[in-house]
Scaffold this motif. Sequence first.
Motif, short mmCIF file in Angstrom:
data_model
loop_
_atom_site.label_atom_id
_atom_site.label_comp_id
_atom_site.label_asym_id
_atom_site.label_seq_id
_atom_site.Cartn_x
_atom_site.Cartn_y
_atom_site.Cartn_z
N ILE A 132 0.86 -1.18 0.00
CA ILE A 132 0.00 0.00 0.00
C ILE A 132 0.90 1.24 0.00
CG2 ILE A 132 -1.99 1.13 1.07
CD1 ILE A 132 -2.43 -1.41 2.71
N ASN B 24 9.93 16.23 -0.51
CA ASN B 24 11.00 16.47 0.47
C ASN B 24 12.09 17.36 -0.11
OD1 ASN B 24 13.05 14.72 -0.81
ND2 ASN B 24 11.43 13.22 -0.47
N PHE C 64 13.23 10.12 3.24
CA PHE C 64 13.66 10.04 1.84
C PHE C 64 15.00 9.32 1.74
CE2 PHE C 64 16.24 11.90 -1.62
CZ PHE C 64 15.61 11.24 -2.66
N TRP D 174 8.19 7.74 9.39
CA TRP D 174 9.24 8.36 8.57
C TRP D 174 9.39 9.84 8.79
CZ3 TRP D 174 12.89 5.59 7.88
CH2 TRP D 174 12.69 4.23 7.76
N GLY D 175 8.45 10.42 9.50
CA GLY D 175 8.58 11.81 9.95
C GLY D 175 9.18 12.71 8.90
N ASP E 17 6.01 -0.23 7.52
CA ASP E 17 7.13 0.62 7.14
C ASP E 17 6.62 2.04 7.38
OD1 ASP E 17 9.72 1.23 5.51
OD2 ASP E 17 8.16 2.41 4.55
N ARG F 33 -3.24 5.51 -3.96
CA ARG F 33 -4.55 6.16 -4.06
C ARG F 33 -4.52 7.38 -5.00
NH1 ARG F 33 -6.15 9.49 1.37
NH2 ARG F 33 -4.55 11.05 1.09
N ALA F 34 -3.36 8.01 -5.17
CA ALA F 34 -3.26 9.15 -6.08
C ALA F 34 -2.30 8.80 -7.22
CB ALA F 34 -2.83 10.38 -5.31
N TYR F 35 -1.13 9.41 -7.22
CA TYR F 35 -0.15 9.09 -8.27
C TYR F 35 1.21 8.81 -7.63
CZ TYR F 35 0.94 14.03 -7.56
OH TYR F 35 1.26 15.23 -6.99
N GLU G 158 -7.32 3.30 -4.04
CA GLU G 158 -7.20 3.57 -2.61
C GLU G 158 -7.61 2.35 -1.80
OE1 GLU G 158 -9.29 7.03 -1.29
OE2 GLU G 158 -8.69 6.70 0.80
N GLY H 103 4.08 18.63 3.25
CA GLY H 103 3.83 17.19 3.21
C GLY H 103 3.49 16.74 4.62
N TYR I 97 0.14 8.87 6.08
CA TYR I 97 -1.26 8.41 6.06
C TYR I 97 -1.42 7.12 6.87
CZ TYR I 97 -1.24 11.84 2.39
OH TYR I 97 -1.08 13.03 1.71
N ALA J 269 8.11 23.32 3.07
CA ALA J 269 9.37 23.66 2.40
C ALA J 269 9.07 24.71 1.34
CB ALA J 269 9.99 22.43 1.75
C1 FAD Z 1 8.78 19.25 3.22
C2 FAD Z 1 9.47 17.93 3.51
C3 FAD Z 1 10.86 17.85 3.49
C4 FAD Z 1 11.50 16.64 3.74
N1 FAD Z 1 12.87 16.59 3.64
C5 FAD Z 1 13.50 15.40 3.76
C6 FAD Z 1 14.91 15.32 3.53
O1 FAD Z 1 15.58 16.32 3.18
N2 FAD Z 1 15.52 14.11 3.68
C7 FAD Z 1 14.82 12.99 4.05
O2 FAD Z 1 15.43 11.94 4.20
N3 FAD Z 1 13.47 13.03 4.25
C8 FAD Z 1 12.80 14.20 4.11
N4 FAD Z 1 11.43 14.26 4.30
C9 FAD Z 1 10.70 13.05 4.69
C10 FAD Z 1 10.39 12.17 3.49
O3 FAD Z 1 9.84 12.94 2.44
C11 FAD Z 1 9.40 11.06 3.83
O4 FAD Z 1 9.74 10.45 5.04
C12 FAD Z 1 9.41 9.99 2.73
O5 FAD Z 1 9.19 10.58 1.48
C13 FAD Z 1 8.37 8.91 2.98
O6 FAD Z 1 8.34 8.08 1.83
P1 FAD Z 1 7.30 6.93 1.69
O7 FAD Z 1 7.56 6.24 0.41
O8 FAD Z 1 7.32 6.12 2.94
O9 FAD Z 1 5.87 7.66 1.72
P2 FAD Z 1 5.18 8.67 0.68
O10 FAD Z 1 6.09 9.14 -0.36
O11 FAD Z 1 4.45 9.68 1.50
O12 FAD Z 1 4.14 7.72 -0.02
C14 FAD Z 1 3.00 7.22 0.60
C15 FAD Z 1 1.94 7.05 -0.46
O13 FAD Z 1 0.85 6.32 0.08
C16 FAD Z 1 -0.32 6.77 -0.57
N5 FAD Z 1 -1.49 6.38 0.22
C17 FAD Z 1 -1.91 6.91 1.40
N6 FAD Z 1 -3.02 6.31 1.83
C18 FAD Z 1 -3.32 5.35 0.92
C19 FAD Z 1 -4.37 4.39 0.81
N7 FAD Z 1 -5.34 4.29 1.73
N8 FAD Z 1 -4.38 3.57 -0.27
C20 FAD Z 1 -3.41 3.66 -1.22
N9 FAD Z 1 -2.40 4.55 -1.16
C21 FAD Z 1 -2.35 5.39 -0.11
C22 FAD Z 1 -0.11 8.26 -0.69
O14 FAD Z 1 -0.92 8.81 -1.69
C23 FAD Z 1 1.39 8.36 -1.00
O15 FAD Z 1 1.66 8.44 -2.37
C24 FAD Z 1 10.75 15.48 4.06
C25 FAD Z 1 9.35 15.55 4.10
C26 FAD Z 1 8.71 16.76 3.82
C27 FAD Z 1 7.20 16.80 3.85
#
Ligand code: FAD
Lengths: 83, 413
Positions: free
Chosen positions: B35, B73, B366, B361-362, B358, B62-64, B204, B335, B237, B258
């Motif tokens: 997911i 990030n 990334f 990730w706060g 997983d 759920r989106a793209y 979704e 974000g 989420y 940001a």
């Molecule tokens: C402004 C900002 C700056 C940051 N800077 C850094 C940085 O410099 N270095 C660093 O290491 N980290 C940074 N981070 C943190 C980092 O961006 C995130 O921790 C990381 O991108 C999480 O990746 P992910 O793949 O786990 O989740 P995401 O990329 O958030 O992906 C989760 C996906 O799940 C989808 N989803 C949610 N609910 C559902 C559902 N019910 N069904 C299906 N899909 C669903 C969402 O649409 C989304 O696409 C930053 C974050 C922000 C907001």
Amino acid sequence: MKIMTCPVNGPRPLQEFVYGGDLTEMPCPDQATDEQWAAYVFERDGAPGLHKEWWYHAPSGVWFIAERDTGTDEICRTYLYND
Amino acid sequence: MPHRLLRFGLSKKYNEPRMFRSPEQLKKSYDVVIIGAGGHGLATAYYLARDHGITNVAVLERAYIGGGGTGRNTAIVRANYLTPEGVAFYDESVRLFQDLSADFDLNLFYSQRGHFTLAHSDASLRTMRWRAEVNKHLGVDSELVDTAFIKEKCPHIDLSCGGHAPVMGALFHPPGAIARHDAVAWGYGRGADQRGVEIHQQTEVTGILVEGDKVTGVQTNRGTVETSKVVCAVAGYTPPLLEMVGIKTPLVIQPLQACVSEPLKPWLDTIIVSASLHLYVSQSSRGELVTGASLDPYPIHSTRSTLDFVEGLSGHLLDLFPFLGDVKIMRQWAGLSDVTPDFSPIMGLSPVEGFYLDAGWGTWGFKATPVCGKTMSYTVAENKPHPLIEPFRLSRFKEFELVGEKGAASVGH
Ligand SMILES: Cc1cc2nc3c(=O)[nH]c(=O)nc-3n(C[C@H](O)[C@H](O)[C@H](O)COP(=O)(O)OP(=O)(O)OC[C@H]3O[C@@H](n4cnc5c(N)ncnc54)[C@H](O)[C@@H]3O)c2cc1C
């Protein structure tokens, strides 16, 4: 500007307030099991919805409760803990 | 304009190969359902297929793809954390990033810049020394440096910091880098797709089916699919998804914002971070200053932007770089960050059999994208936690065995 109503000082800009976390009821420290204590310390209701939260009005030092929707950021009610 | 682009623009048929397929239908069942098509979900799919031969996998988004934290990030990659558990984990990620562009045959613009964390007080200098020593002990390139060194590497900085809180030194981490975050998602997505994984956007997850203590499937807005293994990789989420399976965690969701400036000629080739000023800044390959601050001050599940944020951030940016006074801010965004009390992630098995976490990730996830893919795919394939993520298990909270990164990461990045 976002406004919050302090139960003592009335409507004030949000910048004057500090968030203090969810209102959680403390179990009796002498009687709680380790598991109950861990749940009290760590488990949070992180999903969007109506929450009861502690807020602090910094200029006047007032702690109070706000009922706020964490999905929409709408502040529904504010009152002192004992009310 | 390059010839190829011109031909492409004039051609009637846009036959440029797509990065991945868009299957019309969900299959009835999959071996693994992931997911969230952020970097973490896609990387997990990629390594499941490449390293473990598990290809009957669907990634549901759920989106793209990359539209969550992955595409929002400030793209800082580093390994100079405080805890030995954190350092070992993020260091492996930095290592994996090194040959990812070649692995994907896609330019990630991975750019090693050197990363400074400025200290404005004796107390923070002490933490920097502590971090440097932990880092060195674990083989990570990191050292405490003085102001002359900072000035040499970043001549434009005002070390007096406008007179408020002069810079006293810094933690310097030469491997600190930035990368093109969308490309990381695309690269993993394309690689997974080529190996047979299905990516379903606009799909979704609305429910998770559990029988006894075991996962049996997921419900989506496009129908129900059977599976015995679900990976929850939805970062900001996560809490609503965990409600579906009745798992409680300490996660609290706060926005992180940001912004980028208009493009400037290259002048900043290091990454500058100041925890005291709640600021981090780097210059992208397009010349924009990419800057961020700390988390928004209270929980909201919304990616709205605020004026408070740009005002505060610009003020602090000017403390360090007064000459930027006339530079315009071009865009700002937010974000969602899923924050844990110890600033470490929550990864691995969960109380529900076949449901893998997983999360947590706060502001720091990334940089962990490659290592999350590696360790989560292992965890799912073997149904046991990879040794690198064992310390990040959900049960650490009730065991009172936290992994306190908080001291190191008062500024998120
Ligand atoms: C402004 C900002 C700056 C940051 N800077 C850094 C940085 O410099 N270095 C660093 O290491 N980290 C940074 N981070 C943190 C980092 O961006 C995130 O921790 C990381 O991108 C999480 O990746 P992910 O793949 O786990 O989740 P995401 O990329 O958030 O992906 C989760 C996906 O799940 C989808 N989803 C949610 N609910 C559902 C559902 N019910 N069904 C299906 N899909 C669903 C969402 O649409 C989304 O696409 C930053 C974050 C922000 C907001």
